[in-house]
Design a protein around this motif. Structure first.
Motif, PDB file in Angstrom:
ATOM      1  N   UNK A   1       0.623  -1.322   0.049  1.00  0.00           N
ATOM      2  CA  UNK A   1      -0.036  -0.321   0.069  1.00  0.00           C
ATOM      3  C   UNK A   1       0.604   1.052  -0.012  1.00  0.00           C
ATOM      4  N   UNK A   2       0.481   2.193  -0.626  1.00  0.00           N
ATOM      5  CA  UNK A   2       0.947   3.919  -0.415  1.00  0.00           C
ATOM      6  C   UNK A   2       1.267   4.628   0.686  1.00  0.00           C
ATOM      7  N   UNK A   3       1.339   3.929   1.407  1.00  0.00           N
ATOM      8  CA  UNK A   3       2.354   4.191   3.321  1.00  0.00           C
ATOM      9  C   UNK A   3       3.084   5.362   3.263  1.00  0.00           C
TER      10      UNK A   3
ATOM     11  N   UNK B   1       0.479  -7.338   8.936  1.00  0.00           N
ATOM     12  CA  UNK B   1      -0.881  -7.163   9.215  1.00  0.00           C
ATOM     13  C   UNK B   1      -1.346  -5.964   9.336  1.00  0.00           C
ATOM     14  N   UNK B   2       0.047  -4.945   9.365  1.00  0.00           N
ATOM     15  CA  UNK B   2      -0.661  -3.113   9.303  1.00  0.00           C
ATOM     16  C   UNK B   2      -0.778  -2.680   7.414  1.00  0.00           C
ATOM     17  N   UNK B   3      -0.040  -3.960   6.747  1.00  0.00           N
ATOM     18  CA  UNK B   3      -0.068  -4.218   5.344  1.00  0.00           C
ATOM     19  C   UNK B   3      -1.359  -4.419   4.740  1.00  0.00           C
ATOM     20  N   UNK B   4      -1.869  -5.654   5.589  1.00  0.00           N
ATOM     21  CA  UNK B   4      -3.107  -6.672   5.478  1.00  0.00           C
ATOM     22  C   UNK B   4      -3.815  -5.771   5.637  1.00  0.00           C
ATOM     23  N   UNK B   5      -4.102  -4.634   6.543  1.00  0.00           N
ATOM     24  CA  UNK B   5      -5.544  -3.491   7.519  1.00  0.00           C
ATOM     25  C   UNK B   5      -5.284  -2.294   6.471  1.00  0.00           C
ATOM     26  N   UNK B   6      -4.745  -1.794   5.646  1.00  0.00           N
ATOM     27  CA  UNK B   6      -4.649  -0.798   4.912  1.00  0.00           C
ATOM     28  C   UNK B   6      -5.153  -1.745   3.125  1.00  0.00           C
ATOM     29  N   UNK B   7      -4.486  -2.690   2.947  1.00  0.00           N
ATOM     30  CA  UNK B   7      -5.017  -2.937   1.678  1.00  0.00           C
ATOM     31  C   UNK B   7      -6.379  -3.525   1.872  1.00  0.00           C
ATOM     32  N   UNK B   8      -7.468  -3.930   2.868  1.00  0.00           N
ATOM     33  CA  UNK B   8      -8.644  -3.533   2.758  1.00  0.00           C
ATOM     34  C   UNK B   8      -9.529  -2.699   2.909  1.00  0.00           C
ATOM     35  N   UNK B   9      -8.840  -1.489   3.697  1.00  0.00           N
ATOM     36  CA  UNK B   9      -9.800  -0.440   4.295  1.00  0.00           C
ATOM     37  C   UNK B   9      -9.357   1.093   3.627  1.00  0.00           C
ATOM     38  N   UNK B  10      -8.436   0.972   2.582  1.00  0.00           N
ATOM     39  CA  UNK B  10      -8.122   1.710   1.940  1.00  0.00           C
ATOM     40  C   UNK B  10      -7.523   1.135   1.018  1.00  0.00           C
ATOM     41  N   UNK B  11      -7.189   0.398   0.307  1.00  0.00           N
ATOM     42  CA  UNK B  11      -6.102   0.680  -0.619  1.00  0.00           C
ATOM     43  C   UNK B  11      -6.211   1.139  -2.543  1.00  0.00           C
TER      44      UNK B  11
ATOM     45  N   UNK C   1       0.059   5.366   8.082  1.00  0.00           N
ATOM     46  CA  UNK C   1      -0.574   6.662   7.626  1.00  0.00           C
ATOM     47  C   UNK C   1      -0.995   6.764   6.266  1.00  0.00           C
ATOM     48  N   UNK C   2      -2.163   7.366   6.064  1.00  0.00           N
ATOM     49  CA  UNK C   2      -1.997   7.575   4.429  1.00  0.00           C
ATOM     50  C   UNK C   2      -2.711   9.504   4.342  1.00  0.00           C
ATOM     51  N   UNK C   3      -3.175   9.625   3.771  1.00  0.00           N
ATOM     52  CA  UNK C   3      -4.172  10.823   4.030  1.00  0.00           C
ATOM     53  C   UNK C   3      -5.279  10.722   4.777  1.00  0.00           C
ATOM     54  N   UNK C   4      -5.867   9.363   4.250  1.00  0.00           N
ATOM     55  CA  UNK C   4      -7.380   8.766   4.863  1.00  0.00           C
ATOM     56  C   UNK C   4      -7.437   8.574   6.323  1.00  0.00           C
ATOM     57  N   UNK C   5      -6.480   7.777   6.730  1.00  0.00           N
ATOM     58  CA  UNK C   5      -6.254   7.005   7.992  1.00  0.00           C
ATOM     59  C   UNK C   5      -4.904   6.667   8.351  1.00  0.00           C
TER      60      UNK C   5
ATOM     61  N   UNK D   1      -6.021   4.452  -2.466  1.00  0.00           N
ATOM     62  CA  UNK D   1      -6.550   5.510  -1.733  1.00  0.00           C
ATOM     63  C   UNK D   1      -6.827   6.499  -2.577  1.00  0.00           C
ATOM     64  N   UNK D   2      -8.434   7.200  -2.901  1.00  0.00           N
ATOM     65  CA  UNK D   2      -9.009   8.529  -4.078  1.00  0.00           C
ATOM     66  C   UNK D   2      -7.627   9.730  -3.291  1.00  0.00           C
ATOM     67  N   UNK D   3      -7.415   9.979  -1.672  1.00  0.00           N
ATOM     68  CA  UNK D   3      -6.996  11.002  -1.831  1.00  0.00           C
ATOM     69  C   UNK D   3      -6.162  11.679  -2.004  1.00  0.00           C
ATOM     70  N   UNK D   4      -5.239  11.211  -2.815  1.00  0.00           N
ATOM     71  CA  UNK D   4      -4.301  11.076  -3.445  1.00  0.00           C
ATOM     72  C   UNK D   4      -2.814  11.441  -2.272  1.00  0.00           C
TER      73      UNK D   4
END
Length: 771
Positions: free
Chosen positions: A515-517, A565-575, A535-539, A577-580
């Protein structure tokens, strides 16, 4: 005659009016003297963002009496109940005199109690204050019913009834019955289920749900046919309701987000409904991911994990998983890993580097020495126990090197970092403030996952600190607390986004599932705690993995244990992300620096690179990694001993003493300065040897029967070929600068001195005691 009758009629009307007025005045007086203020002890409900019940707790009188608001009481539910219990509910003042007269006539004529005349309002009065059924209590009940009608609307009285109606045992209220018998909220009940729940309170013993289901089905259908005969519902609606089977049994109360529910129930014990910001789907999904992940790690003796998900835009907590299994008593499932105090490992380094950026101490390309060092007796090591020599700041942070972080903290001051942590709400740090030293940046303090996640959410929000929002009723202060500047937060984010780093899990390397984080890992001493915060822009997501028992595991690490586990959660949560992504602030600009030092290029800098810096903040230092030396090729000269001829000016590397010592120890070749002119009579004070062992002011205890030796070590300039050690001003030994020396010191206060072959000297004092 007619006039006489009119006079009598007027007198009777007047007497009646006076009588009614007296009754009303007496009622109002009694209402003032004996006010009716319903105080209902509700079971505590913890709900998700959309109102779905996550968990519930018994009321103080051990009842499942759950509060239902007006939105949960549907028109169909009201229509069914009012028609069955009190068809004139909306027309009488709390008491139906016609029903009372009819009931009295039937009871007197039959000689026994055959029917009642209680209205819904009277039932509410009885449910609020239960009393034995006597004529006196019936009068009190009527009085209370009139009070209810005076002070509350019809809809409020209905709401009281729906919240108090008994269903046998300790279940009270339509919402509790709906959840515990049908597993759904009351607004989702069908007509058949509504009818079932409206008839149970009249016969709770003979129509006990889950026990007498056949009798309940028969009674339900009887009432449905009666509704059909009386035209309450259309025929096809009744037909579908009769055809609906009964699936009713006693269920357990919901138990989602148990750790957060317990926490909030303690904080808001008197609140019937605690409305959290949790997103039900995210909560369930995160709980399942944590449970499945830990099940795969149990073979490695790793038994627990905790995850916190925060929405950066609102600071609302959308998922809260305190352990892998709340119901597992063997692995401490009821311990809340989000609030447990643990060692942070390296997770505080981003705050240190961001603070140093704001103080102008460093920039991303500033070169730091990752070599062994002694900091007043504290000798830290890197996680892999290797040293990298000169490295850039961004390399040191991305690779989580320990020595550069300690050097920066020493320059910045521990009090400065402690103040930053206190501003960020680290409660345990406040308590440990007087005990903390340089080791705090490597995990020598106590933090919680909640505090760390909140800190990284501040980086995601341009350095602005805001409290986490657990419940909807939580007040937002509106004040902005800048922990670090927007510029420093961006520089940290840019560094932590790099993927060419050792804490990238091997199975995520070169994969589209990354994920892009921006993220940072940490592993505590003894491998007891594995952290990964991203973190990213959203979470912002915080992950802790380990054992609540504190048992260390050799395989445990932030990179390979917590980060997947962090990557897995981000991939299901906000893969994707449209927020840039983040953009560089106006004050973050580019400049050319010397690749060797990271400082502004000088005449010696032939290799220049581009670096980011904060305008008006970052230091403007000229590079001094080289310096000119007067030499004839064999010896060097100072201006004091400069000969008249046969010498020249040549550039040599200007290396720090600790870097020279590292090169010497590792047998790494480096350009050495020619020895200074042996005929020079000048005594130099600058560049004196630095004594790194023993430590200034330390007290050493030596056994009388087995005297131990103390190591003498120093860091000398690169033009030094020999050093001289003195104990109490007596020469002890002459050695090479990097050769360790051991001495058995005398008892008492001891002076240790070190002089180099240029006449430069350093002294310190220690105390030696015996036992």
């Amino acid at each position: 005659m007619l006039l006489h009758l009119i006079r009598i009629s007027k007198k009777s009307f007047k007497r009646t009016a006076i009588f009614v007025a007296c009754i009303v005045l007496i009622f109002l007086l009694l209402d003032t003297v004996f006010p009716f203020k319903p105080h209902i002890q509700y079971a505590t409900q913890v709900t998700a963002h959309d109102g779905v019940v996550l968990s519930a707790f018994l009321s103080r009188d051990d009842k499942w009496r759950m509060y239902a608001n007006e939105k949960e009481i549907t028109p169909q539910l009201i229509k069914t109940l009012v028609h069955k219990e009190d068809q004139y509910f909306y027309y009488h003042p709390g008491v139906n005199p016609f029903a009372m007269s009819r009931a009295a006539f039937r009871n007197i004529s039959s000689g026994r109690r055959t029917s009642g005349a209680s209205t819904i309002t009277m039932q509410v009065a009885r449910l609020l204050h239960p009393r034995p059924r006597t004529y006196l209590n019936k009068i009190i009940e009527i009085f209370r019913a009139l009070q209810l009608e005076l002070h509350f609307s019809k809809s409020e009285i209905l709401q009281f009834y729906f919240n108090l109606v008994p269903y046998g045992g300790n279940i009270e209220g339509i919402k509790a019955a709906s959840l515990l018998y049908f597993g759904k909220p009351p607004q989702l009940l069908s007509l058949a289920e509504i009818t079932t729940l409206t008839i149970v309170p009249n016969r709770p013993s003979s129509l006990q749900p889950g026990v007498q289901n056949n009798a309940l089905l028969e009674a339900r259908n009887t009432w449905l046919l009666r509704f059909q005969d009386e035209g309450l519902f259309e025929e096809h609606v009744i037909r579908d309701a009769i055809a609906e089977p009964i699936h009713i049994k006693r269920r357990g109360v919901p138990r989602l987000a148990p750790h957060l529910s317990v926490k909030l129930q303690r904080e808001f014990a008197d609140q019937p409904v605690i409305r959290t910001n949790l997103k039900l789907q995210q909560q369930r999904q995160t709980e399942e991911q944590v449970s499945n992940y830990i099940n795969r790690l149990r073979g490695q003796n790793i038994h627990n994990a905790a995850v916190l998900v925060v929405n950066n835009e609102t600071m609302e907590v959308e998922a809260y998983v305190g352990s892998a299994d709340f119901n597992n008593p063997y692995d401490g499932g009821q311990v809340d890993g989000i609030r447990a105090v643990r060692s942070p490992g390296s997770t505080l380094k981003p705050l240190l580097y961001a603070s140093a950026f704001d103080q102008g101490i460093i920039t991303p390309k500033k070169v730091l020495n990752d070599v062994p060092g002694n900091f007043s007796g504290y000798e830290p090591e890197n996680f892999d126990r290797h040293f990298n020599g000169p490295v850039t700041t961004e390399f040191a942070l991305a690779n989580s090197l320990n020595i550069p972080a300690v050097r920066i903290l020493k320059e910045m001051g521990t009090s400065s970092l402690i103040n930053q942590l206190k501003k960020s709400g680290f409660q345990t740090v406040k308590k440990q403030e007087k005990e903390l030293g340089l080791s705090m940046i490597l995990g020598g303090c106590g933090v919680t996952l909640e505090e760390l996640t909140r800190l990284f959410a501040s980086f995601a929000n341009d350095g602005n600190f805001q409290p986490l929002q657990y419940v909807k009723e939580q007040k937002k202060t509106g004040k902005t607390n800048h922990i670090v500047s927007k510029d420093a937060a961006y520089l940290i984010t840019d560094i932590l986004t790099q993927i060419t780093r050792p804490d990238l899990p091997a199975n995520f390397d070169n994969t589209y599932h990354l994920p892009k984080i921006a993220w940072k890992t940490g592993t505590s001493y003894g491998k007891r705690d594995a952290w990964s915060i991203g973190y990213n822009k959203r979470y912002t997501v915080g992950v802790w993995v380990g054992n609540f028992s504190g048992e260390g595991v050799p395989e445990l690490s932030g990179a390979n244990t917590a980060t997947p586990l962090l990557f897995s959660i981000f991939n299901s949560l906000d893969y994707n992300s449209p927020k840039g992504w983040y953009h560089a602030p106006e004050n973050v600009q580019l400049r050319k620096v010397c690749a060797v030092s990271g400082d502004i290029p000088s005449d010696f800098c032939d290799h220049q690179i581009v670096d980011r810096y904060i305008m008006g903040v970052s230091a403007y230092r000229r590079c001094s990694h080289m310096r000119y030396i007067f030499t004839d090729g064999k010896v060097s000269y100072c201006t004091y001993c400069l000969p008249e001829k046969d010498f020249g000016k040549k550039a040599y590397a200007n290396l720090a003493a600790e870097l020279i010592a590292y090169y010497e120890q590792q047998k790494i070749p480096y350009p050495k300065l020619p020895p200074h002119n042996p005929l020079c009579e000048r005594v130099f004070h600058d560049g004196a040897p630095i004594i790194v062992s023993p430590n200034e002011g330390s007290e050493y205890f030596i056994r009388k029967d087995e005297p131990q030796q103390i190591q003498l070590a120093c860091q000398a300039a690169n033009d030094v070929e020999a050093v001289f050690w003195y104990v109490n001003d007596k020469l002890f030994k002459k050695t090479n600068p990097n050769e360790p020396v051991f001495v058995s010191p005398p008892l008492g206060r001891v002076k240790i001195s070190c002089s180099d072959d240029k006449g430069r000297n350093s002294d310190l004092w220690i105390k030696v005691s015996s036992f």
